[in-house]
Design a protein around this motif. Structure first.
Motif, mmCIF file in Angstrom:
data_model
loop_
_atom_site.group_PDB
_atom_site.id
_atom_site.type_symbol
_atom_site.label_atom_id
_atom_site.label_comp_id
_atom_site.label_asym_id
_atom_site.label_seq_id
_atom_site.Cartn_x
_atom_site.Cartn_y
_atom_site.Cartn_z
ATOM 1 N N LEU A 32 17.831 -1.432 4.539
ATOM 2 C CA LEU A 32 19.155 -1.925 4.937
ATOM 3 C C LEU A 32 20.262 -1.507 3.980
ATOM 4 C CD1 LEU A 32 19.018 -5.616 6.241
ATOM 5 C CD2 LEU A 32 19.597 -3.552 7.507
ATOM 6 N N TRP A 33 19.986 -1.553 2.695
ATOM 7 C CA TRP A 33 21.064 -1.435 1.717
ATOM 8 C C TRP A 33 20.973 -0.200 0.829
ATOM 9 C CZ3 TRP A 33 25.005 -4.610 2.531
ATOM 10 C CH2 TRP A 33 24.772 -5.849 3.152
ATOM 11 N N ASN A 34 19.886 0.552 0.924
ATOM 12 C CA ASN A 34 19.713 1.754 0.103
ATOM 13 C C ASN A 34 19.920 1.465 -1.385
ATOM 14 O OD1 ASN A 34 19.239 3.469 2.366
ATOM 15 N ND2 ASN A 34 21.442 3.468 2.781
ATOM 16 N N GLY A 35 19.343 0.352 -1.817
ATOM 17 C CA GLY A 35 19.376 0.000 -3.230
ATOM 18 C C GLY A 35 20.643 -0.661 -3.718
ATOM 19 N N LYS A 36 21.612 -0.899 -2.822
ATOM 20 C CA LYS A 36 22.892 -1.502 -3.236
ATOM 21 C C LYS A 36 23.084 -2.841 -2.526
ATOM 22 C CE LYS A 36 24.939 3.065 -3.992
ATOM 23 N NZ LYS A 36 26.037 4.004 -3.614
ATOM 24 N N ILE A 37 22.217 -3.801 -2.855
ATOM 25 C CA ILE A 37 22.235 -5.105 -2.202
ATOM 26 C C ILE A 37 23.321 -5.973 -2.815
ATOM 27 C CG2 ILE A 37 20.873 -7.156 -1.656
ATOM 28 C CD1 ILE A 37 18.369 -5.416 -1.995
ATOM 29 N N PRO A 38 24.257 -6.472 -2.022
ATOM 30 C CA PRO A 38 25.356 -7.277 -2.589
ATOM 31 C C PRO A 38 24.862 -8.605 -3.149
ATOM 32 C CG PRO A 38 25.396 -7.349 -0.193
ATOM 33 C CD PRO A 38 24.359 -6.331 -0.558
ATOM 34 N N GLY A 39 25.342 -8.936 -4.318
ATOM 35 C CA GLY A 39 25.017 -10.226 -4.923
ATOM 36 C C GLY A 39 23.587 -10.391 -5.368
ATOM 37 N N ALA A 40 22.855 -9.296 -5.495
ATOM 38 C CA ALA A 40 21.445 -9.390 -5.882
ATOM 39 C C ALA A 40 21.306 -9.599 -7.386
ATOM 40 C CB ALA A 40 20.701 -8.130 -5.463
ATOM 41 N N ILE A 41 20.299 -10.373 -7.766
ATOM 42 C CA ILE A 41 19.928 -10.572 -9.168
ATOM 43 C C ILE A 41 18.556 -9.948 -9.371
ATOM 44 C CG2 ILE A 41 19.364 -12.272 -10.949
ATOM 45 C CD1 ILE A 41 21.278 -14.209 -9.521
ATOM 46 N N GLN A 42 18.442 -9.036 -10.320
ATOM 47 C CA GLN A 42 17.156 -8.389 -10.587
ATOM 48 C C GLN A 42 16.165 -9.407 -11.149
ATOM 49 O OE1 GLN A 42 16.229 -5.304 -9.863
ATOM 50 N NE2 GLN A 42 14.174 -5.616 -10.691
ATOM 51 N N ASN A 43 14.994 -9.482 -10.546
ATOM 52 C CA ASN A 43 13.946 -10.388 -11.027
ATOM 53 C C ASN A 43 12.605 -9.709 -10.777
ATOM 54 O OD1 ASN A 43 12.052 -12.441 -11.458
ATOM 55 N ND2 ASN A 43 13.477 -14.035 -10.804
ATOM 56 N N ASP A 44 12.008 -9.190 -11.828
ATOM 57 C CA ASP A 44 10.778 -8.410 -11.700
ATOM 58 C C ASP A 44 9.562 -9.264 -11.348
ATOM 59 O OD1 ASP A 44 12.171 -6.100 -12.282
ATOM 60 O OD2 ASP A 44 11.787 -6.240 -14.448
ATOM 61 N N GLN A 45 9.713 -10.582 -11.360
ATOM 62 C CA GLN A 45 8.586 -11.448 -11.008
ATOM 63 C C GLN A 45 8.375 -11.533 -9.495
ATOM 64 O OE1 GLN A 45 9.205 -15.254 -12.839
ATOM 65 N NE2 GLN A 45 8.931 -14.471 -14.918
ATOM 66 N N PHE A 46 9.331 -11.096 -8.723
ATOM 67 C CA PHE A 46 9.205 -11.122 -7.270
ATOM 68 C C PHE A 46 8.523 -9.840 -6.804
ATOM 69 C CE2 PHE A 46 11.549 -14.740 -5.462
ATOM 70 C CZ PHE A 46 11.995 -15.301 -6.650
ATOM 71 N N LYS A 47 7.317 -9.987 -6.260
ATOM 72 C CA LYS A 47 6.518 -8.852 -5.827
ATOM 73 C C LYS A 47 6.136 -8.999 -4.358
ATOM 74 C CE LYS A 47 6.377 -7.219 -10.051
ATOM 75 N NZ LYS A 47 7.113 -6.000 -10.428
ATOM 76 N N GLN A 48 5.770 -7.877 -3.747
ATOM 77 C CA GLN A 48 5.359 -7.879 -2.350
ATOM 78 C C GLN A 48 4.087 -8.706 -2.155
ATOM 79 O OE1 GLN A 48 6.821 -6.258 0.293
ATOM 80 N NE2 GLN A 48 5.283 -6.878 1.777
ATOM 81 N N MET A 49 4.154 -9.653 -1.230
ATOM 82 C CA MET A 49 3.002 -10.476 -0.884
ATOM 83 C C MET A 49 2.971 -10.647 0.630
ATOM 84 S SD MET A 49 3.107 -13.451 -3.817
ATOM 85 C CE MET A 49 1.619 -14.229 -3.157
ATOM 86 N N VAL A 50 1.873 -10.269 1.252
ATOM 87 C CA VAL A 50 1.750 -10.347 2.699
ATOM 88 C C VAL A 50 0.436 -11.022 3.058
ATOM 89 C CG1 VAL A 50 1.677 -9.037 4.860
ATOM 90 C CG2 VAL A 50 3.069 -8.207 2.950
ATOM 91 N N ASP A 51 0.491 -12.007 3.941
ATOM 92 C CA ASP A 51 -0.700 -12.671 4.470
ATOM 93 C C ASP A 51 -0.840 -12.272 5.929
ATOM 94 O OD1 ASP A 51 -2.687 -14.296 5.398
ATOM 95 O OD2 ASP A 51 -1.860 -16.167 4.614
ATOM 96 N N THR A 52 -1.604 -11.211 6.179
ATOM 97 C CA THR A 52 -1.714 -10.724 7.545
ATOM 98 C C THR A 52 -2.544 -11.650 8.421
ATOM 99 O OG1 THR A 52 -3.576 -9.334 6.890
ATOM 100 C CG2 THR A 52 -1.400 -8.310 6.939
ATOM 101 N N ALA A 53 -3.455 -12.395 7.824
ATOM 102 C CA ALA A 53 -4.295 -13.309 8.607
ATOM 103 C C ALA A 53 -3.437 -14.374 9.283
ATOM 104 C CB ALA A 53 -5.351 -13.944 7.720
ATOM 105 N N ALA A 54 -2.475 -14.904 8.533
ATOM 106 C CA ALA A 54 -1.590 -15.933 9.074
ATOM 107 C C ALA A 54 -0.350 -15.346 9.731
ATOM 108 C CB ALA A 54 -1.174 -16.900 7.963
#
Length: 316
Positions: A32-54
Motif C-alpha cells: 500500500l505505502w511502498n515503505g512510506k507509512i504515515p505516522g508509523a513508529i518503527q518497532n522491531d518486536q512486531f513480526k509476521q505471525m499467521v495462524d492458518t488453521a484458525a
C-alpha cells in the motif's frame, strides 16, 4: 541429537515460510505505502505471525499493510471491484473466511476483489492509532481507483466491504472519505461507490458498540467527541455511498442496533440501502455455515449488486 535439532529447526522455518506465503500463493500482493507509512513508529518486536488453521492474521503481523489482488476471470469480468476488510475486533484479521473465501466468491460472477490487510490500532507502532486503519482504507481505495485502467476496473464501480470490525472500517471509509488523515499524492477520490457491511460494528456509543473494537480503536476512556466522531451512524450525509447490509437478530457479539442505526441514517438522507435481518446465525459466519436463512445473504448481495448497476456475469 544436534542433527535432529537442526532438522527440526529447518522444518519449522520451512513451515513458517509456507504459512506466510499461503495467503498470497495464488494472487498478487500490492504494497500500500511502498515503505512510506504515515505516522508509523518503527518497532522491531512486531513480526509476521499467521495462524492458518484458525484463518487469523495475528495483530503483531501488520506493520506493512497490503492488498491481496484477486482479478476477475477475463471472460466474466464486469469492471466492478470490491475491497474486502476482514473482521477481528481491531485485534486480528479473520483473513480466510472473511477475506480469501469472499474474494473467490466475488470472482465467480465477474467482480475483481482485493483483500485489505490493514494495520490494527496499536500505540506501539502508530502515532495515532485511531486513524491507522482509516489511513490504510483510504489509501486502498485511491490505489485501486488510480490503477483501475491497468486492472480492467471501472473507476466508478469500486466498493468497500467489511465484516464485524472490518465493517466499522468499511463504514468509516464510507463516511470519512474526505477526512485528511494523511497527505495524498494526488487528487484521486477515496470515496467508495458502494459498501457491503456484514454483521458490522458501526457505533462507538455505549450500549450499542462492541467494546473490544471500541477499546482497541479509541482507547478505554475516549472523549465524547471521539466517540461521536467514530460512531458512523452519526456521520452519514447525502454523499454517503449506498449500502447492502446483513445482521442476525441473535448476534451476541455485535448488536443488531449497529446495522439498524446506520440503515435509518441512510434512509434519513435518502441514500439507497438494503438491510437483511435474519432470525439466527449469531456472529462471524462469513459466507455462511448452516442451512438457515442467514447463509442466503450471498445470493441476496449478488442480486443487489446486479440491480444497482454494478454489473454481474455468469451465475452463483
Amino acid at each position: 541429537m544436534k542433527n535432529t535439532g537442526l532438522r527440526q529447526t529447518v522444518l519449522a522455518f520451512i513451515c513458517l515460510l509456507a504459512i506466510s506465503g499461503s495467503l498470497s500463493a495464488q494472487t498478487k500482493v500490492i504494497d500500500l505505502w511502498n515503505g512510506k507509512i504515515p505516522g508509523a513508529i518503527q518497532n522491531d518486536q512486531f513480526k509476521q505471525m499467521v495462524d492458518t488453521a484458525a484463518g487469523w492474521v495475528d495483530k503483531t503481523a501488520i506493520t506493512n499493510p497490503c492488498l491481496y489482488y484477486y482479478p476477475a476471470p477475463e471472460a466474466k469480468a464486469t469492471g466492478t471491484a470490491v475491497i474486502i476488510c476482514p473482521g477481528g475486533a481491531y485485534w486480528g484479521l479473520a483473513i480466510k473466511h472473511e477475506g480469501e473465501q469472499v474474494a473467490k466468491w466475488l470472482n465467480s460472477f465477474g467482480v475483481t476483489a482485493f483483500v485489505l490487510k490493514y494495520r490494527l490500532p496499536d500505540d506501539r507502532i502508530m502515532e495515532n492509532k485511531s486513524i491507522g486503519p482509516m489511513q490504510d482504507g483510504q489509501r486502498a481505495i485511491r490505489v485501486v481507483r488510480s490503477r483501475a485502467k491497468e486492472w480492467g476496473i471501472n473507476p466508478a464501480k469500486i466498493g468497500i466491504m467489511g465484516f464485524s470490525a472490518g465493517g466499522h472500517l468499511a463504514s468509516t471509509i464510507s463516511t470519512h472519505f474526505n477526512e485528511k488523515v494523511y497527505e495524498p499524492v494526488d487528487s484521486t477520490s477515496a470515496r467508495p461507490d458502494f459498501s457491503i457491511l456484514i454483521y458490522p460494528v458501526i457505533s462507538m456509543e455505549s450500549g450499542i458498540t462492541h467494546w473490544g473494537s471500541r477499546e482497541n480503536l479509541i482507547g478505554k476512556n475516549p472523549s465524547p467527541e471521539r466517540v461521536k466522531h467514530f460512531s458512523n451512524e452519526l456521520q452519514v450525509d447525502s454523499v454517503t455511498p449506498p449500502a447492502f447490509m446483513v445482521h442476525s437478530m441473535d448476534d451476541g457479539a455485535v448488536s443488531v442496533q449497529n446495522s439498524v442505526g446506520y440503515a435509518m441514517a441512510l434512509k434519513q438522507f435518502k441514500v439507497p440501502c438494503e438491510l437483511h435481518l435474519y432470525q439466527s446465525g449469531g456472529h462471524g459466519y462469513g459466507m455462511g455455515r448452516s442451512n438457515n436463512t442467514e447463509s442466503t445473504w450471498p445470493e441476496a448481495c449478488y442480486r443487489w449488486l446486479k440491480s444497482n448497476g454494478f454489473g454481474t456475469a455468469g451465475e452463483l
